[in-house]
Write an enzyme that holds these catalytic residues in place. Structure first.
Site, PDB file in Angstrom:
ATOM      1  N   HIS A 124       8.252   5.745  -3.468  1.00 25.05           N
ATOM      2  CA  HIS A 124       9.424   6.558  -3.122  1.00 25.05           C
ATOM      3  C   HIS A 124       9.770   7.537  -4.226  1.00 25.05           C
ATOM      4  O   HIS A 124       9.609   7.243  -5.411  1.00 25.05           O
ATOM      5  CB  HIS A 124      10.625   5.692  -2.743  1.00 25.05           C
ATOM      6  CG  HIS A 124      11.163   4.819  -3.826  1.00 25.05           C
ATOM      7  ND1 HIS A 124      12.140   5.225  -4.687  1.00 25.05           N
ATOM      8  CD2 HIS A 124      10.855   3.551  -4.186  1.00 25.05           C
ATOM      9  CE1 HIS A 124      12.432   4.244  -5.526  1.00 25.05           C
ATOM     10  NE2 HIS A 124      11.657   3.211  -5.257  1.00 25.05           N
ATOM     11  N   ASP A 126      12.850   9.114  -4.555  1.00 25.43           N
ATOM     12  CA  ASP A 126      14.243   9.150  -5.016  1.00 25.43           C
ATOM     13  C   ASP A 126      14.463   8.120  -6.118  1.00 25.43           C
ATOM     14  O   ASP A 126      13.698   7.176  -6.280  1.00 25.43           O
ATOM     15  CB  ASP A 126      15.234   8.927  -3.863  1.00 25.43           C
ATOM     16  CG  ASP A 126      15.111   7.559  -3.214  1.00 25.43           C
ATOM     17  OD1 ASP A 126      13.977   7.042  -3.099  1.00 25.43           O
ATOM     18  OD2 ASP A 126      16.144   6.978  -2.815  1.00 25.43           O
ATOM     19  N   ASP A 156      10.459   3.129 -11.577  1.00 22.26           N
ATOM     20  CA  ASP A 156      10.998   2.944 -10.224  1.00 22.26           C
ATOM     21  C   ASP A 156      11.344   4.300  -9.637  1.00 22.26           C
ATOM     22  O   ASP A 156      12.479   4.718  -9.730  1.00 22.26           O
ATOM     23  CB  ASP A 156      12.213   2.017 -10.307  1.00 22.26           C
ATOM     24  CG  ASP A 156      12.804   1.684  -8.959  1.00 22.26           C
ATOM     25  OD1 ASP A 156      12.175   1.972  -7.933  1.00 22.26           O
ATOM     26  OD2 ASP A 156      13.925   1.127  -8.924  1.00 22.26           O
ATOM     27  N   GLU A 190      14.774   5.573  -0.384  1.00 20.26           N
ATOM     28  CA  GLU A 190      14.559   4.137  -0.510  1.00 20.26           C
ATOM     29  C   GLU A 190      15.729   3.447  -1.188  1.00 20.26           C
ATOM     30  O   GLU A 190      16.122   2.348  -0.827  1.00 20.26           O
ATOM     31  CB  GLU A 190      13.267   3.874  -1.304  1.00 20.26           C
ATOM     32  CG  GLU A 190      12.794   2.429  -1.294  1.00 20.26           C
ATOM     33  CD  GLU A 190      13.375   1.555  -2.392  1.00 20.26           C
ATOM     34  OE1 GLU A 190      13.164   0.338  -2.345  1.00 20.26           O
ATOM     35  OE2 GLU A 190      14.043   2.082  -3.307  1.00 20.26           O
ATOM     36  N   ASP A 217       2.970  -1.539  -1.590  1.00 22.71           N
ATOM     37  CA  ASP A 217       4.210  -0.902  -2.026  1.00 22.71           C
ATOM     38  C   ASP A 217       4.568  -1.424  -3.420  1.00 22.71           C
ATOM     39  O   ASP A 217       3.826  -2.216  -3.998  1.00 22.71           O
ATOM     40  CB  ASP A 217       5.325  -1.227  -1.009  1.00 22.71           C
ATOM     41  CG  ASP A 217       6.563  -0.350  -1.171  1.00 22.71           C
ATOM     42  OD1 ASP A 217       6.559   0.587  -1.986  1.00 22.71           O
ATOM     43  OD2 ASP A 217       7.563  -0.612  -0.456  1.00 22.71           O
ATOM     44  N   HIS A 464      17.053   0.648 -13.101  1.00 26.00           N
ATOM     45  CA  HIS A 464      18.436   0.991 -12.760  1.00 26.00           C
ATOM     46  C   HIS A 464      19.345   0.880 -13.978  1.00 26.00           C
ATOM     47  O   HIS A 464      20.553   0.982 -13.856  1.00 26.00           O
ATOM     48  CB  HIS A 464      18.986   0.104 -11.630  1.00 26.00           C
ATOM     49  CG  HIS A 464      18.212   0.227 -10.349  1.00 26.00           C
ATOM     50  ND1 HIS A 464      18.723  -0.152  -9.135  1.00 26.00           N
ATOM     51  CD2 HIS A 464      16.972   0.680 -10.082  1.00 26.00           C
ATOM     52  CE1 HIS A 464      17.818   0.067  -8.181  1.00 26.00           C
ATOM     53  NE2 HIS A 464      16.755   0.566  -8.744  1.00 26.00           N
TER      54      HIS A 464
END
Ligand SMILES: *[C@@H]1O[C@H](CO)[C@@H](O)[C@H](O)[C@H]1NC(C)=O
Ligand SMILES: *[C@@H]1O[C@H](CO)[C@@H](O)[C@H](O)[C@H]1NC(C)=O
Ligand SMILES: *[C@@H]1O[C@H](CO)[C@@H](O)[C@H](O)[C@H]1NC(C)=O
Length: 502
Positions: A124, A126, A156, A190, A217, A464
């Site tokens: 992904h 985003d 990520d 995502e 994935d 994150h």
């Protein structure tokens, strides 16, 4: 991995919660040794381009702020960036490129052998927001320091987006023609649901009648140093992920003046209900066969006395189960977790509020369903003044096969053997977060979550969090892994004994 569904999954202990442990055989391509195989060696110039291209991708702030708010300028810019960075991919006649849901991308690579079932590589584009605070370098600078590229998305998951396209670009430049068709699906939302990206790509492929042999994935890693006594790296391929249930609890009572209050208020009733949920954990599912089997398989890798404990779960099972419950991360492996995340009530200091609302976020253990968890929650609360409303639910995904015949699993393992020869332990695991792959469950039963990079406990916090970074070497190896993987998927497969028995 999605923020609200953060895949904190990755502590090595996760590998304990697995369905099967394949020790006997793997697949090996006959063509492995063939001269036509292209070695994964890249020139100095290619290696410089590779890392600079990743840095450029990190500099585009493709942030998903909320399901309705993302940086659309950046998402559009990212599409153009890919086009410039990987010209061969875009101009190759057997590769079709489609934009789906405005900003997601689907590549269809037509292989030369239509009899081979296609597979899919997923990533992904985003990222979650990254305020500058606490970062050693600005999060969207893509700066390199001491051999690491820093920035939001370096783990990520732009590393995967870029490595997939980079590996394909390098193969095409070397005139490689794939035999087996494959898809590359790059979602743009995502982190907030995948509803506009992955879900639409999946619907499109379902409408076309596509069935996949497997897909790969994000979600698993080569974990290193997560268990203090465990010195060897462990590759964990996540073969399932937990489900989710967002439940709203609401209490309506009559309003009134605080000078003459009723005996119970909406706040008091709801607080008691929420407290009962916290005090009464969902049942411990330890002891289901997969987990205990894997503990036994791994037993001899542990030093004394843990090896004795793991070898004798008939005796020590309750002890192991209790020790897993003690830490939040391993507790998440043995049960559906309960997290009270929102509580609203009250408008004024002298008014008894009519309504109180709370949201509880459950992460569903693979042996349970959302419906079962809802029933359990109602029984625990046991107060019919509390109303329940399901805000969103997604059942855990079925466990994908990891046996000798499981093509996707075995291809990952085979590629690990050549690219990471030092990694001798490969286990199926579970992702306690949620990934885009859940949207593809109608297309295949083989869903594998694995990012070919090393992850250490301190890296884990950067997902994150702050100072997310990837080593230049780690990124090159990721490109190399995909470069090899695509070729392995094209080789004739047959089971052969695998070299690294436990
Ligand atoms: C959105 O992305 C563009 C670059 O594509 C950037 O200039 C802008 O600052 C970003 N906006 C926000 C709110 O992050
Ligand atoms: C409870 O209060 C909410 C908010 O005012 C309202 O929407 C809902 O209809 C009420 N439910 C009942 C059963 O009265
Ligand atoms: C899978 O297919 C069923 C039946 O066509 C459909 O109802 C469901 O929404 C699909 N699920 C996904 C995740 O696409």
């Amino acid at each position: 991995m999605a923020r609200r569904y953060f895949c904190t999954a990755l502590a090595v202990l996760l590998l304990l919660d697995v369905p099967a442990f394949s020790t006997s055989k793997g697949l090996k391509g006959k063509e492995h040794q063939r001269a036509s195989r292209i070695p994964s060696q890249f020139s100095l110039e290619e290696r410089v381009t590779m890392k600079e291209t990743l840095k450029g991708a990190i500099q585009i702030p493709t942030v998903s702020f909320s399901p309705r708010e993302s940086n659309r300028t950046a998402l559009a810019e990212f599409g153009e960036y890919m086009y410039k960075a990987f010209p061969t991919v875009f101009r190759t006649s057997f590769i079709q490129h489609e934009v789906v849901g405005e900003y997601s991308h689907l590549f269809t690579v037509q292989g030369s052998d239509p009899h081979l079932q296609p597979y899919m590589l997923l990533a992904h584009i985003d990222v979650v927001p990254a305020p500058d605070q606490g970062w050693e370098v600005p999060p969207f600078s893509g700066l390199e320091r001491d051999g690491f590229i820093y920035g939001r998305g370096t783990l990520d998951n732009k590393n995967a987006v870029m490595a997939i396209l980079q590996a394909l670009e390098l193969l095409l430049i070397r005139n490689y023609i794939p035999r087996r068709s494959f898809y590359i699906a790059l979602g743009h939302d995502e982190e907030v649901s995948g509803a506009d990206g992955a879900q639409k790509i999946s619907a499109l492929l379902q409408a076309r009648g596509v069935q996949l042999a497997f897909l790969v994935d994000e979600g698993g890693f080569i974990t290193d140093g997560f268990i203090p006594s465990f010195t060897k790296p462990v590759a964990m391929i996540a073969v399932s992920e937990k489900g989710i249930l967002n439940l709203m609890l609401q209490v309506n009572m009559t309003t009134g003046h605080s000078a003459a209050p009723p005996k119970e208020t909406s706040i008091g009733i709801l607080a008691a209900a929420v407290s009962r949920l916290e005090q009464t954990p969902m049942p411990n599912m330890f002891g289901s066969r997969p987990l205990t089997m894997t503990l036994q398989q791994l037993a001899n890798e542990f030093p004394f006395p843990t090896n004795i404990v793991m070898n004798n779960l008939w005796l020590f099972g309750p002890f192991v189960s209790r020790s897993l419950e003690r830490s939040p991360l391993t507790n998440a492996l043995v049960r559906t977790t309960t997290a009270v995340t929102v509580f609203h009530s009250g408008v004024k200091e002298n008014v008894i509020p009519p309504v109180a609302q709370a949201i509880v976020n459950f992460r569903i253990h693979p042996t349970q369903t959302g419906q079962e968890v809802l029933e359990l929650a109602k029984n625990i609360v046991a107060d019919d003044r509390v109303q329940f409303r399901v805000l969103g639910a997604s059942d855990p995904l079925p466990v994908s096969p990891s046996d000798d015949q499981a093509l996707g699993y075995q291809l990952i393992r085979q590629t690990l053997q050549s690219v990471f020869p030092e990694v001798n332990i490969v286990v199926p695991g579970i992702c306690i977060g949620i990934t885009d792959s859940r949207h593809y469950s109608n297309l295949t039963t083989g869903i594998y979550r694995f990012n070919p990079i090393y992850l250490q406990p301190q890296d884990f916090l950067s997902f994150h969090g702050i100072n997310e970074k990837i080593s230049v070497q780690g990124y090159e190896t990721q490109v190399k892994f995909i470069f090899e993987f695509i070729q392995n998927a094209d080789a004739d497969q047959r089971p052969v004994p695998h070299l690294h028995e436990l």
